[in-house]
Design an enzyme around this catalytic site. Structure first.
Site, PDB file in Angstrom:
ATOM      1  N   ARG A 102       0.884  -1.184   0.000  1.00  0.00           N
ATOM      2  CA  ARG A 102       0.000   0.000   0.000  1.00  0.00           C
ATOM      3  C   ARG A 102       0.910   1.219   0.000  1.00  0.00           C
ATOM      4  O   ARG A 102       1.710   1.405   0.913  1.00  0.00           O
ATOM      5  CB  ARG A 102      -0.891   0.018   1.238  1.00  0.00           C
ATOM      6  CG  ARG A 102      -1.477   1.400   1.506  1.00  0.00           C
ATOM      7  CD  ARG A 102      -2.570   1.417   2.524  1.00  0.00           C
ATOM      8  NE  ARG A 102      -3.760   0.766   2.010  1.00  0.00           N
ATOM      9  CZ  ARG A 102      -4.965   0.877   2.563  1.00  0.00           C
ATOM     10  NH1 ARG A 102      -5.128   1.616   3.633  1.00  0.00           N
ATOM     11  NH2 ARG A 102      -5.990   0.234   2.045  1.00  0.00           N
ATOM     12  N   HIS A 129      -7.492   0.868  -6.184  1.00  0.00           N
ATOM     13  CA  HIS A 129      -7.684   0.032  -4.990  1.00  0.00           C
ATOM     14  C   HIS A 129      -8.355  -1.270  -5.434  1.00  0.00           C
ATOM     15  O   HIS A 129      -9.511  -1.540  -5.112  1.00  0.00           O
ATOM     16  CB  HIS A 129      -8.542   0.792  -3.970  1.00  0.00           C
ATOM     17  CG  HIS A 129      -8.457   0.260  -2.572  1.00  0.00           C
ATOM     18  ND1 HIS A 129      -7.711  -0.849  -2.235  1.00  0.00           N
ATOM     19  CD2 HIS A 129      -9.024   0.701  -1.417  1.00  0.00           C
ATOM     20  CE1 HIS A 129      -7.825  -1.074  -0.934  1.00  0.00           C
ATOM     21  NE2 HIS A 129      -8.609  -0.146  -0.412  1.00  0.00           N
ATOM     22  N   GLN A 132     -10.090  -3.851  -2.943  1.00  0.00           N
ATOM     23  CA  GLN A 132     -11.334  -3.320  -2.400  1.00  0.00           C
ATOM     24  C   GLN A 132     -12.499  -3.601  -3.342  1.00  0.00           C
ATOM     25  O   GLN A 132     -13.563  -4.063  -2.927  1.00  0.00           O
ATOM     26  CB  GLN A 132     -11.184  -1.805  -2.192  1.00  0.00           C
ATOM     27  CG  GLN A 132     -12.442  -1.136  -1.674  1.00  0.00           C
ATOM     28  CD  GLN A 132     -12.771  -1.577  -0.270  1.00  0.00           C
ATOM     29  OE1 GLN A 132     -11.938  -1.507   0.618  1.00  0.00           O
ATOM     30  NE2 GLN A 132     -13.997  -2.040  -0.034  1.00  0.00           N
ATOM     31  N   ASP A 224     -17.280   7.259  -1.115  1.00  0.00           N
ATOM     32  CA  ASP A 224     -16.012   7.135  -0.382  1.00  0.00           C
ATOM     33  C   ASP A 224     -15.705   8.502   0.225  1.00  0.00           C
ATOM     34  O   ASP A 224     -16.319   9.516  -0.147  1.00  0.00           O
ATOM     35  CB  ASP A 224     -14.901   6.680  -1.355  1.00  0.00           C
ATOM     36  CG  ASP A 224     -13.560   6.449  -0.656  1.00  0.00           C
ATOM     37  OD1 ASP A 224     -13.543   6.302   0.587  1.00  0.00           O
ATOM     38  OD2 ASP A 224     -12.522   6.418  -1.348  1.00  0.00           O
ATOM     39  N   CYS A 264     -16.205   1.768   1.160  1.00  0.00           N
ATOM     40  CA  CYS A 264     -14.997   0.965   1.434  1.00  0.00           C
ATOM     41  C   CYS A 264     -14.536   1.108   2.877  1.00  0.00           C
ATOM     42  O   CYS A 264     -13.840   0.237   3.381  1.00  0.00           O
ATOM     43  CB  CYS A 264     -13.888   1.366   0.476  1.00  0.00           C
ATOM     44  SG  CYS A 264     -13.409   3.094   0.632  1.00  0.00           S
ATOM     45  N   ARG A 292     -13.277  -8.421   2.209  1.00  0.00           N
ATOM     46  CA  ARG A 292     -11.885  -8.121   1.841  1.00  0.00           C
ATOM     47  C   ARG A 292     -11.030  -9.361   2.060  1.00  0.00           C
ATOM     48  O   ARG A 292     -10.214  -9.727   1.227  1.00  0.00           O
ATOM     49  CB  ARG A 292     -11.341  -6.969   2.712  1.00  0.00           C
ATOM     50  CG  ARG A 292     -11.893  -5.595   2.396  1.00  0.00           C
ATOM     51  CD  ARG A 292     -11.481  -5.095   1.036  1.00  0.00           C
ATOM     52  NE  ARG A 292     -10.042  -5.047   0.864  1.00  0.00           N
ATOM     53  CZ  ARG A 292      -9.265  -4.053   1.290  1.00  0.00           C
ATOM     54  NH1 ARG A 292      -9.788  -2.997   1.865  1.00  0.00           N
ATOM     55  NH2 ARG A 292      -7.950  -4.084   1.096  1.00  0.00           N
TER      56      ARG A 292
HETATM   57  N1   CP Z   1     -10.989   0.052   2.880  1.00  0.00           N
HETATM   58  C1   CP Z   1      -9.701   0.011   3.239  1.00  0.00           C
HETATM   59  O1   CP Z   1      -8.784  -0.204   2.438  1.00  0.00           O
HETATM   60  O2   CP Z   1      -9.506   0.203   4.580  1.00  0.00           O
HETATM   61  P1   CP Z   1      -8.118   0.404   5.324  1.00  0.00           P
HETATM   62  O3   CP Z   1      -7.576   1.751   4.899  1.00  0.00           O
HETATM   63  O4   CP Z   1      -8.472   0.361   6.768  1.00  0.00           O
HETATM   64  O5   CP Z   1      -7.187  -0.690   4.919  1.00  0.00           O
HETATM   65  N1  NVA Z   2      -9.899   6.858  -1.091  1.00  0.00           N
HETATM   66  C1  NVA Z   2      -9.460   6.452   0.217  1.00  0.00           C
HETATM   67  C2  NVA Z   2      -9.660   4.986   0.399  1.00  0.00           C
HETATM   68  C3  NVA Z   2      -9.295   4.467   1.755  1.00  0.00           C
HETATM   69  C4  NVA Z   2      -9.441   2.984   1.873  1.00  0.00           C
HETATM   70  C5  NVA Z   2      -8.010   6.834   0.423  1.00  0.00           C
HETATM   71  O1  NVA Z   2      -7.217   6.675  -0.520  1.00  0.00           O
HETATM   72  O2  NVA Z   2      -7.669   7.298   1.492  1.00  0.00           O
END
Ligand code: CP
Ligand code: NVA
Length: 306
Positions: A102, A129, A132, A224, A264, A292
């Site tokens: 990530r 993502h 997700q 989101d 998400c 997930r």
């Molecule tokens: N939805 C998601 O990716 O959550 P986190 O940021 O908690 O991993």
């Molecule tokens: N769009 C959000 C998703 C978090 C899971 C971010 O990138 O922070």
């Protein structure tokens, strides 16, 4: 499947195979049937951004597959002090069997895959993502019994989640309408890729600035956060632009009567969504969160399994 970097890389067969295996692994887990498909294998999990769901679901999922997850925070590994992606990829490939990352730049994920010789899974970048969206579509499938021909409406920021949702809905043959304000639309390359896929699967794609147009007749409604990780300094200006895009009871009532609500998470109640919707009877947010793990187990088994 060698990696999971973008949903666009998956063939339609691979996409369907992930959902099928997710369903099987979820069922087996509930029935107490062990499935050590990755016995003795190690997954390195690099995080340069925060996470609750991604970290816990990959970590527990790896244990359930008989493998071992290794949490690698960028605060602790040399990558965070400027060691190159090339050297990191080469070194990790000597120790472990797969990487979940990530991070901010999509190109860093691509380079890890290019320079290493182990599978790489994208656990979120500024652009995408994919894990997700696999979980989201699997959740819609569980609740509706199908994906093809249904309509997804995404209301809000044309961000990483929205981009992967375009890829995913197009692969699934699901119609998708995205309502985002001017200047916050989805990525142009991703829109073009989704449109190419849609020609094959028959899904219809609508891009608009009008939330009511997008939500009309939707079977699933998704939003989101307005402020993604790394955008904290834009918070005030984004709240102003996005206020008309809030998914509240009044807007949600314009979707189909039996529409499900998706997010998400993490969610910010009172901003992108109101409590009556996200905590209401049509919300499936915690199924999404649980899923997930099931879909990522399927992905890990497919890219790291023998
Ligand atoms: N939805 C998601 O990716 O959550 P986190 O940021 O908690 O991993
Ligand atoms: N769009 C959000 C998703 C978090 C899971 C971010 O990138 O922070």
């Amino acid at each position: 499947m060698k990696h999971l970097i973008s949903l666009n890389d998956l063939s339609i067969e691979e996409f369907e195979e992930i959902l099928k295996l997710s369903e099987k692994l979820k069922r087996q887990l509930k029935e107490g049937i062990q499935h050590h498909l990755l016995k003795g294998k190690t997954l390195g999990m690099i995080f340069t951004k925060s996470s609750t769901r991604t970290r816990v679901s990959f970590e527990v999922g790896m244990y359930q597959l008989g493998g071992y997850p290794l949490f690698l925070s960028s605060n602790d590994i040399q990558l965070g002090r400027g060691e190159s992606i090339y050297d990191t990829a080469q070194v990790l490939s000597r120790f472990i069997d797969g990487i979940m990352i990530r991070t901010f730049k999509q190109s860093d994920v691509e380079d890890l895959a290019k320079y290493g010789n182990i599978p790489v899974i994208n656990g979120l970048t500024d652009l995408m993502h994919p894990c997700q969206i696999l979980a989201d579509l699997f959740t819609v499938y569980e609740h509706k019994g199908k994906l093809k021909g249904l309509k997804m409406a995404y209301i809000g920021d044309g961000n990483n989640v929205a981009n992967s949702l375009l890829h995913g809905c197009a692969k699934a043959g699901m119609d998708i309408a995205v309502a985002a304000p001017k200047g916050y639309e989805c990525d142009e390359t991703i829109i073009a890729e989704a449109m190419e896929t849609a020609k094959v699967t028959g899904s219809k794609i609508l891009l608009t600035t009008d939330p009511e147009e997008a939500i009309s007749n939707a079977d699933a409604v998704y939003t989101d956060t307005w402020v993604s990780m790394g955008q904290e300094s834009e918070k005030e200006s984004k709240i102003k632009v996005f206020t008309p895009y809030q998914v509240n009871g009044q807007l949600f009532s314009k979707a189909k009567e039996d529409a499900v609500f998706l997010h998400c998470l993490p969610a910010y109640r009172g901003y992108e969504v109101t409590e009556d919707v996200i905590d209401g009877p049509q919300s499936v947010i915690f199924d999404e969160a649980e899923n997930r793990m099931h879909v990522q187990k399927a992905v890990m088994a497919l890219v790291m399994g023998s």
